[in-house]
Enzyme design. Structure first.
Site, short mmCIF file in Angstrom:
data_model
loop_
_atom_site.label_atom_id
_atom_site.label_comp_id
_atom_site.label_asym_id
_atom_site.label_seq_id
_atom_site.Cartn_x
_atom_site.Cartn_y
_atom_site.Cartn_z
N TRP A 155 44.06 26.95 42.67
CA TRP A 155 43.33 28.02 43.16
C TRP A 155 42.65 27.54 44.48
O TRP A 155 42.80 28.20 45.53
CB TRP A 155 42.24 28.44 42.30
CG TRP A 155 42.84 29.52 41.00
CD1 TRP A 155 42.58 30.83 41.07
CD2 TRP A 155 43.65 29.23 40.15
NE1 TRP A 155 43.25 31.33 40.01
CE2 TRP A 155 44.06 30.37 39.41
CE3 TRP A 155 44.37 27.91 39.43
CZ2 TRP A 155 44.91 30.65 38.28
CZ3 TRP A 155 45.33 28.14 38.38
CH2 TRP A 155 45.50 29.55 37.85
N ASP B 215 44.25 40.18 41.79
CA ASP B 215 45.12 39.67 40.70
C ASP B 215 45.75 40.99 40.15
O ASP B 215 46.96 40.83 39.65
CB ASP B 215 44.21 38.85 39.78
CG ASP B 215 42.99 39.93 39.40
OD1 ASP B 215 42.47 40.81 40.03
OD2 ASP B 215 42.36 39.72 38.17
N GLU C 38 51.41 40.65 33.95
CA GLU C 38 50.50 39.43 34.00
C GLU C 38 51.09 38.45 32.94
O GLU C 38 50.86 37.24 33.25
CB GLU C 38 49.11 39.91 33.42
CG GLU C 38 48.15 38.60 33.63
CD GLU C 38 46.84 38.75 33.07
OE1 GLU C 38 46.61 40.04 32.56
OE2 GLU C 38 45.77 38.34 33.51
N ASP D 255 38.71 45.82 34.74
CA ASP D 255 37.47 45.55 35.37
C ASP D 255 37.33 44.10 36.18
O ASP D 255 36.73 43.12 35.66
CB ASP D 255 36.13 45.35 34.50
CG ASP D 255 36.33 44.53 33.26
OD1 ASP D 255 37.50 44.13 32.90
OD2 ASP D 255 35.42 44.31 32.48
N GLU D 256 38.37 43.84 37.13
CA GLU D 256 38.48 42.60 37.59
C GLU D 256 38.89 43.07 38.98
O GLU D 256 38.12 42.98 40.14
CB GLU D 256 39.61 42.01 36.97
CG GLU D 256 39.55 40.40 37.50
CD GLU D 256 39.84 39.68 36.06
OE1 GLU D 256 39.97 38.09 36.25
OE2 GLU D 256 40.37 40.05 34.97
N ASP E 61 46.31 33.26 42.50
CA ASP E 61 47.29 34.31 42.60
C ASP E 61 47.89 34.55 44.04
O ASP E 61 49.33 34.82 44.15
CB ASP E 61 46.88 35.54 41.97
CG ASP E 61 46.23 35.53 40.60
OD1 ASP E 61 45.46 34.49 40.33
OD2 ASP E 61 46.37 36.40 39.66
C1 BGC Z 1 42.87 36.82 36.23
C2 BGC Z 1 43.75 35.95 36.95
C3 BGC Z 1 43.17 34.64 37.52
C4 BGC Z 1 42.64 34.03 36.54
C5 BGC Z 1 41.83 32.87 36.75
C6 BGC Z 1 42.23 36.15 35.46
O1 BGC Z 1 41.27 36.65 34.86
O2 BGC Z 1 43.20 37.91 36.40
O3 BGC Z 1 45.10 36.32 37.54
O4 BGC Z 1 43.86 33.90 38.33
O5 BGC Z 1 41.68 34.97 35.83
O6 BGC Z 1 42.21 31.92 35.44
#
Ligand code: BGC
Length: 904
Positions: free
Chosen positions: A549, A483, A761, A488-489, A496
């Protein structure tokens, strides 16, 4: 003198003859050129045809494979000989020879025949090499440090061993993997130029090992192997909220070096109890989110040695199963573009900051000499705040900090090993000397995907948007489609990925990259068919099965098949596609998918001060129902291609019921949708959920809605990719262009006007007044909204696949938006496609390139009464052009391969 000119003449002549004739080029095996260490038992072979003559189609091919290059060229001892096969297939030919053996190099070549009675020469010799095809091929044992770390943050352990080689080495391969990220050195030299190996997969089910040809790195006599292992995805922080050790607490190494001496003798050096381990290496701590601490004074402990000095302890062997080991399918990750600092300056707060001019992913390389023990700290940020100060709040809990302790002994070349950062700016602390391109560079690091597409127009803002889309792709395609690459992801969010896939496939060759990721989807999909929201599934995030998703399971395989024509991939994913649809069916009631957690049209536009209730919200179950239909449609499409006729019937009936349930629940008899949002109309129209007679009015409502917002979009992640497609398809191409070229918020060009160099984003990551959106969700490198790229290629320049993999191509540009020119190129598996137009003084010039072994349908818009020429000749006089007809004011024609210059 005469001799040289004769020779030159000969060379020129042979180049000329070669250029004239039919040739085969760019041979690939499973999307790679000469791959080493693969484990496919039936690799797929592809090649491209090069032909000067227009309208060239392959009519036959012949393939041959041998384990010796000489045998191959002499046609002896062949593992496989296809014979002449009358077929136009030049992509994804499965190997059908003798069963493949481990650790073997297979040489192959191909020749082809075409419809002009040409026969090519045998192609250049290419190869693939197998890795370790069964767990029994592994003699190495997993090793770990004997002191347990219990998963705590600490120095990256080094594993070392010295060994004697009895003579010159003819051939050597290293098969290696780790729990954690490894950096292997032989005799002080890094093995391979790849990073973040073994890559990120669903480790317990699929752990990749790499194969390296290390022949040139070994020498007779004493040799040393040293492998450092960082925490990486295996046990470093992953997912939000400081979670560590998601795959295990201890890092480990599996190392198998197979040597063949010049005299034919063989020897293997494997990880086992004879190795030593030490915590005294220079990598003091490493973490993907937080960065790395590196003490250059400790580099001395990595010098080639016997590993008997103090600090080297025993290792322990661990009996892990080996049946999860797989060879990589995807591309490796390596260094790409380098950026010198555009500016080094002091911020209003007095901090020393460098700006690289591009938001990118990778790291900064420093070359510094200082006092031993001096510490230089680099922090990374994507943006400066309104006042011009260094801004890191949107990184949430990711520190993105690299700390270097200087050796004092030399100029240290400093870069991290087991972390990467998303940044445009860095803050430098602990150093006040000169910083410029000689000692400070940013290096972009991402998966090796060949650039496949180019897109440019007369509008510079649009060109910047295209660049932003491509940089969003580079930064977020570091082994896994993520994403975002900075906070921190950095997770493989499925929504995405599906949203962006088509655009990604235009810009770069992502076939191998997604083939790997889909393999992880297969193993991480739940037994009941439900699909996690991130792949690899870090299990900590619940919410599996969110609409849009989870549908990645059917969307990417089908879109992949369209882009690359790879039936085997579709077949491989088929059970997963079906399981996902069956999962939805199992939880649906009366054919309605109206339960479960859903992210909905994530991050759609909402007005700040919505007193009259204008803001558009799309009902989450409405969205779920739309995607239920879409996934079922994708499954039916796949079933048709694969000849699963019973499934075609079953799911066609199901789809009918799903659409009927949709109509009953969400559409009024006159065609108004319960959610009056752009996304609602876009999904209903794009997925053909409305009966024919209700479509025109729905499209009108959509166009009216866009107008009501002053030609602005309001869509989130799920509606955005289809928005302009739907408008163009239903006769509102002008509205699609208005949205594309809209410069005020919310729009694609608003961030561009705000100086963005990647896709944000949020539509308003930086608000018009310069303030930021909520820190909790404000990445400046999130590719989802870059999905407009697909519409740009398909509509502005009009390059689309008519048959899977572009075996048949549509070139149907739809100029608009006052653009004076637009040009796109796409490298397909058959070769380069191009569509490039200019409009000047009411005249249009269109250049089209169609690769050999394909045909194209070309649509010249609004040309009903115009005289059309190709390279100066009326089109009906051109041999390679057929079926010219007038359809609804456009001229349609069929063209064979070649280059065409149309004018009208
Ligand atoms: C991410 C997204 C993801 C979403 C889900 C976020 O924290 O960055 O891109 O699809 O959460 O809702």
């Amino acid at each position: 003198m005469r001799k040289t000119s004769l020779f030159l003449l000969f060379i020129l002549l042979s180049i000329f003859v070669r250029a004239q004739k039919l040739q085969v080029s760019e041979l690939t095996c499973n999307y790679k050129s000469n791959p080493v260490g693969i484990d496919a038992l039936q690799p797929q072979l592809s090649w491209k045809l090069e032909a000067a003559e227009r309208n060239t189609m392959q009519t036959a091919y012949e393939l041959r494979v041998a384990v010796s290059k000489t045998d191959l060229q002499n046609g002896r001892q062949l593992e496989w000989q296809s014979g002449k096969v009358n077929s136009g297939q030049s992509a994804h030919l499965p190997y059908k020879g003798a069963a493949l053996k481990s650790k073997t190099r297979y040489y192959w070549q191909v020749r082809v025949w075409d419809n002009h009675k040409n026969t090519s020469e045998w192609s250049d010799v290419n190869y693939w090499e197998t890795g370790l095809l069964t767990p029994n091929d592994w003699t190495a044992k997993w090793i770990q440090t004997s002191t347990d770390t219990e998963g705590k943050v600490g120095p990256a352990p080094m594993f070392g061993r010295s060994f004697d080689l009895l003579g010159p080495v003819k051939n050597a391969r290293l098969y290696i993997t780790a729990h954690g990220l490894y950096e292997a050195k032989l005799n002080g030299q890094k093995v391979g130029d790849h990073y973040f190996t073994p890559g990120w997969t669903s480790y317990h089910k699929r752990l990749q090992y790499q194969t390296y040809d290390v022949t040139a790195m070994l020498r007779p006599g004493k040799n040393a192997a040293l492998v450092t292992i960082g925490d990486g995805w295996y046990r470093g922080n992953l997912e939000f909220n400081h979670k560590r050790n998601l795959y295990g607490k201890e890092v480990g190494l599996l190392f198998q070096l197979e040597i063949e001496y010049a005299n034919g003798r063989k020897e293997t050096i494997s990880s086992d109890e004879n190795w030593k381990a030490s915590f005294n290496g220079p990598v003091k701590a490493s973490d993907i989110y937080n960065g790395e601490t590196y003490d250059a004074r400790l580099e001395k402990n990595t010098a080639v040695q016997e590993f008997t000095t103090a600090g080297w302890q025993k290792v322990k062997t661990v009996d892990f199963k080996l049946d999860n080991l797989v060879a990589p399918i995807g591309p490796a990750v390596s260094k790409h573009e380098r950026f010198a600092p555009a500016k080094v300056f002091k911020t209003p707060k007095g901090e020393l900051v460098a700006d690289f001019g591009q938001n990118l992913v990778g790291w900064v390389q420093l070359k510094l000499k200082g006092k031993a023990g001096d510490t230089v700290t680099l922090n990374h940020a994507e943006v400066l705040d309104k006042d011009g100060n260094f801004y890191t709040e949107n990184l949430r809990n990711a520190r993105q900090e690299n700390k270097y302790i200087l050796s004092g002994a030399k100029t240290d070349v400093l870069e991290p090993h087991f972390t990467f950062q998303g940044f445009r700016y860095i803050k430098i602390s602990g150093y006040n000397g000169k910083l410029d391109s000689t000692n400070l560079n940013a290096i972009a690091i991402y998966s090796d995907m060949a650039p496949s597409g180019k897109f440019a127009t007369s509008n510079p803002l649009l060109n910047q948007l295209q660049s932003n889309i491509q940089w969003g792709q580079k930064g977020n395609f570091v082994d896994v489609p993520t994403d975002c690459p900075q906070r921190d992801e950095r997770l493989g969010w499925t929504g995405d990925a599906q949203v962006f896939f088509k655009t990604a496939a235009y810009n770069m060759d992502v076939a191998a990259f997604f083939s790997k990721w889909l393999s992880d989807l297969n193993v991480d999909q739940h037994a009941n068919g439900n699909v996690p929201v991130v792949i690899p599934d870090v299990r900590a995030i619940k919410n599996a099965g969110s609409a849009g998703w989870g549908d990645v399971a059917t969307i990417i395989p089908w879109d992949f098949y369209q882009a690359y024509g790879d039936k085997a991939l579709l077949a491989r994913q088929y059970n997963s596609m079906k399981a996902w649809v069956e999962y939805i069916r199992s939880i649906s009631k009366n054919n309605l998918w109206n339960s479960g957690p859903h992210y909905g049209d994530w991050l759609f536009y909402t007005m700040a001060d919505d007193r009259d209730g204008k803001a558009a919200i799309t009902d989450k179950f409405f969205i779920a129902q739309a995607f239920y239909a879409h996934s079922t449609q994708n499954l039916i499409n796949a079933a048709k291609v694969l000849g699963n006729n019973a499934d075609v019937q079953t799911y066609t009936e199901l789809l009918k019921a799903i659409k009927q349930a949709f109509l009953n629940e969400y559409v009024t008899p006159s065609g108004r949708l319960v959610s009056s949002s752009q996304t609602a109309y876009v999904l209903a129209l794009n997925f053909d959920l409305l009966p024919e007679n209700l479509r025109a009015q729905a499209a009108q409502r959509l166009a009216d809605n866009v107008a009501a917002y002053g030609n602005h979009l309001t869509t989130g992640f799920l509606g955005t990719p289809y928005l302009c497609h739907v408008l163009s398809r239903f006769g509102y191409n002008d509205v699609a262009y208005k949205l594309l070229l809209q410069e005020t918020y919310p729009s694609w060009l608003y961030p561009v006007k705000k100086g963005a160099t990647t896709i944000w984003e949020r539509w308003d990551g930086i608000k018009p007044d310069g303030s930021f959106q909520a820190v909790s969700m404000n990445s400046f490198n999130h590719y989802a909204y870059g999905a407009i790229g697909d519409w740009m290629y398909r509509t502005v320049t009009g390059i689309t696949e008519l048959e899977p993999g572009y075996k048949k191509i549509s070139i149907a540009p739809k100029p608009g938006g006052n653009l004076k020119n637009a040009s796109a190129e796409l490298q397909t598996i058959y070769g380069k496609v191009k569509s490039s137009w200019t409009i000047e003084g009411g005249r249009t010039k269109l250049t089209v390139i169609i690769p050999a072994n394909t045909t194209a349908k070309i649509v010249l818009p609004n040309t009903a009464n115009l005289k059309i020429t190709e390279s100066g000749t009326a089109i009906d006089k051109i041999k390679a052009i057929t079926d010219v007809k007038n359809v609804a004011g456009n001229t349609e024609l069929t063209a064979g391969s070649g280059t065409y210059q149309f004018e009208y």
